[in-house]
Design an enzyme around this catalytic site. Structure first.
Site, PDB file in Angstrom:
ATOM      1  N   CYS A   1       4.515  -8.167   2.581  1.00 14.19           N
ATOM      2  CA  CYS A   1       5.147  -7.616   1.387  1.00 14.19           C
ATOM      3  C   CYS A   1       6.926  -7.313   1.687  1.00 14.19           C
ATOM      4  O   CYS A   1       7.255  -7.623   2.825  1.00 14.19           O
ATOM      5  CB  CYS A   1       4.247  -6.733   0.565  1.00 14.19           C
ATOM      6  SG  CYS A   1       4.829  -6.638  -1.184  1.00 14.19           S
TER       7      CYS A   1
ATOM      8  N   ASP B   1       0.942   1.656  -1.082  1.00 15.25           N
ATOM      9  CA  ASP B   1       1.328   2.165  -2.511  1.00 15.25           C
ATOM     10  C   ASP B   1       0.249   3.456  -2.681  1.00 15.25           C
ATOM     11  O   ASP B   1       0.843   4.328  -3.369  1.00 15.25           O
ATOM     12  CB  ASP B   1       0.875   1.176  -3.337  1.00 15.25           C
ATOM     13  CG  ASP B   1       1.861   0.064  -3.409  1.00 15.25           C
ATOM     14  OD1 ASP B   1       1.894  -0.931  -2.666  1.00 15.25           O
ATOM     15  OD2 ASP B   1       2.824   0.273  -4.423  1.00 15.25           O
TER      16      ASP B   1
HETATM   17  C1  RUB Z   1       5.067  -3.333  -2.893  1.00 10.69           C
HETATM   18  C2  RUB Z   1       4.297  -2.796  -1.748  1.00 10.69           C
HETATM   19  C3  RUB Z   1       4.880  -2.128  -0.558  1.00 10.69           C
HETATM   20  C4  RUB Z   1       4.503  -0.601  -0.786  1.00 10.69           C
HETATM   21  C5  RUB Z   1       5.409   0.344  -0.035  1.00 10.69           C
HETATM   22  O1  RUB Z   1       4.658  -3.748  -3.953  1.00 10.69           O
HETATM   23  O2  RUB Z   1       3.076  -3.187  -1.809  1.00 10.69           O
HETATM   24  O3  RUB Z   1       4.254  -2.411   0.459  1.00 10.69           O
HETATM   25  O4  RUB Z   1       4.850  -0.357  -2.300  1.00 10.69           O
HETATM   26  O5  RUB Z   1       6.683   0.146  -0.280  1.00 10.69           O
HETATM   27  P1  RUB Z   1       5.225  -4.262  -5.038  1.00 10.69           P
HETATM   28  P2  RUB Z   1       7.808   1.164   0.356  1.00 10.69           P
HETATM   29  O6  RUB Z   1       6.399  -5.174  -4.665  1.00 10.69           O
HETATM   30  O7  RUB Z   1       4.495  -4.877  -6.104  1.00 10.69           O
HETATM   31  O8  RUB Z   1       6.054  -2.975  -5.726  1.00 10.69           O
HETATM   32  O9  RUB Z   1       7.362   1.386   1.726  1.00 10.69           O
HETATM   33  O10 RUB Z   1       9.081   0.497  -0.187  1.00 10.69           O
HETATM   34  O11 RUB Z   1       7.451   2.399  -0.585  1.00 10.69           O
END
Ligand code: RUB
Length: 311
Positions: A130, A201
């Site tokens: 991701c 998340d």
């Molecule tokens: C994004 C996702 C990321 C976490 C952490 O999912 O799963 O790994 O949100 O991101 P989506 P960060 O694209 O569905 O929002 O480290 O940028 O907070």
């Protein structure tokens, strides 16, 4: 002046994923509340009521990333605590606290980048899934520290957030390879992956990790191949509600993100956006307070969210 358009706009951008990633969602939400602070209101009570309504809308915009309710609840906690102030002082105090909070999150990201980069070793082949700003910050920091890492990114269907990661890392000069999600098991062995690192998340009180769908399968592969599986997260993503046994809702998104509607008649299409990785598959969690084992999640929660948990 009405800041309703800003609130509605932010809610819409979070829902449609124009604003995405757990940390960015949280920061965008509290910035919307900051703008709402300037909303026309007779007195503090009237403004507080508008903020409560805004907070409810923001929190319901996406269900899984706990950074969103954590950030909004914190702002509302400060707001309720200061509800007896005259409106001018109330606005000033709340706005100051929101900006301080945003600054703290930005500093947390920088600290994690530094700590996470120390975990990387020269020559490491690292797999990520991701798009996490936290992970991208760690990897680019490690690269600047001359760690000579290589990174494998998954596509992360159906929204292809892996493209964002691949683009960011290769623009920073890091040798980057893109693979399809289902190639993880094969490629982990073939490309001699040393470490997996993903964002978060939500981190539950028992150390379980909730992150982009597919994360838990990658953790299984890492366990099988004895590869370290690392979660990188600011403490704002720890879930105080999970201490009380509450279960995090896994977002189900529109099947149209997976396949054109009607293309497979009579077939049910499901599109869960996140999954749960059991704590036992996680080697370590990198936070702004340092590297912790998943079993320490509860202690960090107590330290950080005592104000909300009353413990
Ligand atoms: C994004 C996702 C990321 C976490 C952490 O999912 O799963 O790994 O949100 O991101 P989506 P960060 O694209 O569905 O929002 O480290 O940028 O907070």
């Amino acid at each position: 002046m009405s800041s309703r358009p800003v609130l509605e706009e932010t809610v819409k951008d979070i829902k449609t994923m124009k604003i995405r990633g757990a940390l960015d969602i949280a920061i965008a939400a509290v910035k919307a509340l900051d703008i709402m602070c300037m909303e026309d209101a007779h007195d503090t009570a009237a403004l507080l009521e508008k903020l409560r309504m805004g907070a409810r809308k923001l929190k319901s915009s996406r269900p899984t990333a706990v950074s969103l309710p954590n950030a909004v609840n914190y702002v509302m906690y400060v707001a309720e605590k200061n509800k007896d102030l005259p409106i001018h002082d109330f606005r000033k105090t709340l706005s100051f606290e929101i900006r301080k909070f945003v600054g703290e999150q930005e500093r947390a990201l920088e600290t994690i980048a530094e700590i996470g980069a120390n975990v990387m070793e020269p020559g490491d082949v690292i797999l990520t899934h991701c798009n996490s700003d936290t992970v991208v910050s760690i990897l680019t920091h490690a690269w600047k520290d001359a760690k000579k890492i290589e990174v494998i990114c998954t596509e992360s269907r159906p929204r292809y957030q892996g493209y964002l990661t691949a683009k960011a890392l290769s623009s920073a000069g890091i040798p980057t390879t893109l693979i399809i999600d289902s190639a993880v098991h094969l490629m982990m062995k073939k490309l001699h992956v040393d470490k997996v690192i993903v964002g978060a998340d939500t981190i539950c009180a028992n150390g379980d990790l909730i992150n982009k769908i597919g994360t838990s399968q990658i953790a299984l592969c890492a366990k099988e191949q004895d590869v370290d599986f690392i979660a990188a997260t600011e403490s704002i993503k720890f879930s105080p509600a999970s201490v009380m046994g509450s279960v995090v809702e896994i977002e189900e998104r529109d099947p149209a993100e997976v396949i054109e509607p009607g293309k497979l008649r009579g077939v049910r299409v499901l599109n869960p956006a996140f999954d749960v990785t059991d704590a036992e598959y996680i080697s370590m969690i990198v936070t702004e307070y340092g590297v912790i084992p998943p079993q320490a999640a509860y202690h960090l929660l107590k330290e950080k969210f005592g104000w909300e948990l009353n413990i």
